[in-house]
Write an enzyme that holds these catalytic residues in place. Structure first.
Site, mmCIF file in Angstrom:
data_model
loop_
_atom_site.group_PDB
_atom_site.id
_atom_site.type_symbol
_atom_site.label_atom_id
_atom_site.label_comp_id
_atom_site.label_asym_id
_atom_site.label_seq_id
_atom_site.Cartn_x
_atom_site.Cartn_y
_atom_site.Cartn_z
ATOM 1 N N LYS A 125 6.634 18.937 -32.228
ATOM 2 C CA LYS A 125 7.189 17.770 -31.930
ATOM 3 C C LYS A 125 8.600 17.864 -31.338
ATOM 4 C CE LYS A 125 10.748 19.198 -36.323
ATOM 5 N NZ LYS A 125 11.572 18.559 -37.439
ATOM 6 N N GLY A 179 1.914 18.811 -37.077
ATOM 7 C CA GLY A 179 1.328 20.774 -37.207
ATOM 8 C C GLY A 179 2.919 21.484 -37.680
ATOM 9 N N CYS A 231 5.528 24.850 -41.231
ATOM 10 C CA CYS A 231 5.673 24.134 -42.658
ATOM 11 C C CYS A 231 4.617 23.544 -43.092
ATOM 12 C CB CYS A 231 7.191 23.819 -42.747
ATOM 13 S SG CYS A 231 8.883 25.039 -42.651
ATOM 14 N N THR A 238 10.441 29.806 -48.357
ATOM 15 C CA THR A 238 9.935 28.420 -49.418
ATOM 16 C C THR A 238 8.609 29.617 -49.705
ATOM 17 O OG1 THR A 238 10.917 26.332 -47.440
ATOM 18 C CG2 THR A 238 7.998 26.569 -49.092
HETATM 19 P P1 NAD Z 1 10.998 33.166 -38.719
HETATM 20 O O1 NAD Z 1 9.236 33.079 -38.286
HETATM 21 O O2 NAD Z 1 10.945 32.163 -38.009
HETATM 22 O O3 NAD Z 1 11.249 34.026 -38.709
HETATM 23 C C1 NAD Z 1 11.371 35.029 -39.560
HETATM 24 C C2 NAD Z 1 12.421 35.595 -39.251
HETATM 25 O O4 NAD Z 1 12.253 37.208 -40.693
HETATM 26 C C3 NAD Z 1 12.087 37.163 -38.368
HETATM 27 O O5 NAD Z 1 12.805 36.944 -37.062
HETATM 28 C C4 NAD Z 1 11.322 38.024 -37.929
HETATM 29 O O6 NAD Z 1 11.205 39.160 -37.262
HETATM 30 C C5 NAD Z 1 12.140 38.302 -39.493
HETATM 31 N N1 NAD Z 1 12.359 39.242 -40.338
HETATM 32 C C6 NAD Z 1 10.639 39.948 -40.451
HETATM 33 N N2 NAD Z 1 10.490 41.069 -41.418
HETATM 34 C C7 NAD Z 1 11.899 41.008 -42.455
HETATM 35 C C8 NAD Z 1 12.713 42.022 -43.229
HETATM 36 N N3 NAD Z 1 11.352 43.222 -43.862
HETATM 37 N N4 NAD Z 1 13.526 42.444 -42.631
HETATM 38 C C9 NAD Z 1 14.135 41.570 -41.896
HETATM 39 N N5 NAD Z 1 13.610 41.232 -41.112
HETATM 40 C C10 NAD Z 1 12.609 40.485 -40.678
HETATM 41 O O7 NAD Z 1 10.566 31.864 -39.754
HETATM 42 P P2 NAD Z 1 11.277 30.293 -40.396
HETATM 43 O O8 NAD Z 1 10.540 29.180 -39.639
HETATM 44 O O9 NAD Z 1 13.297 30.377 -40.426
HETATM 45 O O10 NAD Z 1 11.139 30.284 -41.983
HETATM 46 C C11 NAD Z 1 11.541 31.251 -42.961
HETATM 47 C C12 NAD Z 1 11.251 30.744 -44.221
HETATM 48 O O11 NAD Z 1 11.560 29.744 -44.242
HETATM 49 C C13 NAD Z 1 10.036 30.385 -44.730
HETATM 50 O O12 NAD Z 1 9.093 30.439 -45.478
HETATM 51 C C14 NAD Z 1 9.577 28.707 -43.832
HETATM 52 O O13 NAD Z 1 8.398 28.296 -44.798
HETATM 53 C C15 NAD Z 1 10.847 28.203 -44.283
HETATM 54 N N6 NAD Z 1 11.242 27.449 -43.734
HETATM 55 C C16 NAD Z 1 11.459 26.845 -42.422
HETATM 56 C C17 NAD Z 1 11.903 25.782 -41.699
HETATM 57 C C18 NAD Z 1 11.465 25.582 -40.707
HETATM 58 O O14 NAD Z 1 11.897 24.263 -40.062
HETATM 59 N N7 NAD Z 1 10.993 26.783 -39.691
HETATM 60 C C19 NAD Z 1 12.343 24.648 -42.526
HETATM 61 C C20 NAD Z 1 12.454 24.556 -43.913
HETATM 62 C C21 NAD Z 1 11.896 26.061 -44.631
#
Ligand code: NAD
Length: 441
Positions: free
Chosen positions: A331, A267, A270, A128
């Protein structure tokens, strides 16, 4: 036609997306910098609790369609399409911090340049990201590789819900793709077609609109929740029942039944950060989004409103009181505790001199990492009650919905419940002999 796909970042979005792309026959290589995580995933162990995920991972690992590495370069060599699923946490003033996305974009450009790679690749932002990020990533590629480079930057925001992530990834209600290149439209359409067999749409648009669509969706849902939480305080003050009002308005299809449940606030990783980031971006553009701002403010104060109920009931003195807290995850159906309202509550209770027993079906490990021995962790929902004066509910897990109330009475010294998720009917609780405090009723 299957694709060679790279997924960079295997958090909630990356591991679920990577696994679902493999599940439709593509060859997927997932990269993460966390070595321990990568080793576990290679063995088919999911890094997160997400229903159905581990099984699907194992099936695809066995078929050799899903692989893991810590080496970004290996993924660049492998992939026709690379998904960036990297964190975008809140930065200064609430703006989305793009350092992870921009670092990987720079690393990709550097490797392509130094190895003279000339294949066409699509680099997809699934994180995002604020409006203009696709442009920023493109400018990194042009500055390092020239105007006529072979990288096409696409914005493809992710809408999966934690707790239903596999289901959402396999059957998305819609897919949004921001791109201005026709050849990319064709490829992305092919990639997503197997996920859209029931007729759900794929919306192609420009990159900026795709970026804003994601923030608009999350912020709209946050507004719905905050609207109900705000209204709940009013209904409580005037003696109306928010739950009846919820049903009364929710059957209007223009309003809809979902996201109308009052509680102790949203919470997770996101909503809080996305509301803040959109608010920040709108202020910066000189067009403040007043409703979004208000949603964020209402949300921050909602857990304090709940805490104040507890304080009031104990005449603003919690010294020596012991609470049983059911629910820690932000949640149900997830182990994610990021921005969990329960954590704010715990801090407030500890500050006021109380002690706390806690239980959550999945989020104990993540909670222990934050609170260590400042709170007690118990094995199940009933042992959590032992020695407690009253019960607090912060997450509406299914297993909390029909408890053995006799056991609650046996253990709680005061037959007192503060329910932040409106699990039960106030009249029934009274008949059962409980003093029951809930939200907006
Ligand atoms: P997260 O923090 O769970 O995972 C991110 C991962 O990226 C981690 O495993 C971390 O080790 C890895 N990482 C960091 N730097 C890196 C690099 N240089 N190379 C390789 N890996 C690397 O994040 P998430 O919850 O999956 O969210 C990711 C994105 O998606 C965010 O922008 C979030 O807003 C968006 N998003 C999340 C959700 C959700 O439900 N969690 C839903 C839709 C969108």
């Amino acid at each position: 036609m299957s694709f060679n796909i790279g997924v960079v970042g295997t958090g909630y979005v990356g591991i679920v997306s990577g696994t679902s792309f493999a599940a439709t026959g593509n060859n997927v290589l997932c990269v993460d910098i966390d070595k321990e995580k990568v080793e576990k995933m290679k063995e088919g162990i999911s890094p997160i609790y997400e229903p159905g995920l581990e099984h699907l991972m194992q099936q695809n690992i066995n078929q050799k369609r899903l692989n893991f590495t810590t080496d970004l370069n290996e993924a660049i060599n492998h992939a026709d399409i690379m998904f960036l699923c990297l964190p975008t946490p809140p930065g200064e003033g609430g703006a989305a911090d793009l350092q992870y996305v921009l670092k990987v974009a720079n690393d990709i450009a550097d490797y392509i340049k130094s190895n003279n790679i000339t294949d066409r690749k699509i680099i997809v932002n699934k994180s995002t990201v604020p409006v203009g990020t696709a442009e920023k990533v493109k400018s990194i590629f042009t500055s390092k590789l020239g105007e006529n480079n072979n990288l096409e930057v696409v914005s493809n925001p992710e809408f999966l819900r934690e707790g239903f992530a596999v289901e959402d990834a396999m059957k998305p209600e819609r897919v949004v793709i921001g791109t201005s290149a026709d050849w990319v439209v064709e490829k992305m359409d092919k990639l997503y077609k197997p996920f859209l067999r029931s007729g759900n749409p794929i919306h192609f648009m420009d990159e900026k609109s795709a970026e804003v669509t994601k923030y608009a969706a999350n912020s709209f849902l946050a507004v719905k929740i905050s609207f109900m939480n705000d209204l709940a305080r009013y209904t409580e003050a005037v003696g109306a029942d928010i739950d009846l009002i919820r049903k009364g308005i929710g059957s209007d299809t223009r309003i809809g039944k979902r996201f109308l449940f009052p509680g102790i606030g949203y919470g997770g990783s996101c909503f809080p950060k996305d509301v803040q980031a959109l608010d920040y971006s709108a202020d910066e553009a000189g067009t403040p989004l007043r409703i979004i701002k208000a949603a964020g403010e209402v949300n921050k104060s909602q857990i304090l409103f709940f805490f104040d109920k507890i304080m009031k009931r104990y005449n603003y003195n919690l010294k020596g009181k012991k609470f049983a807290l059911w629910g820690l995850a932000f949640k149900p159906n997830t182990d994610d505790t990021r921005e969990a309202p329960a954590f704010v509550l715990i801090e407030k209770l500890l500050e006021a001199g109380a002690t706390i027993n806690t239980f959550d079906p999945e989020a104990m490990k993540n909670t222990k990492e934050i609170f260590g021995d400042r709170i007690n962790f118990t094995d199940d929902m009933y042992s959590c009650l032992v020695g407690a004066d009253s019960l607090l509910i912060a997450t509406e897990w299914n297993e909390f919905r029909t408890p053995e109330f006799d056991k609650l009475k046996e253990e709680l010294s005061e037959n007192l419940i503060f329910d932040g998720r409106n699990l039960w009917e106030p009249n029934e609780m009274k008949e059962l002999g409980f003093e029951y405090h809930c939200i907006g009723r």
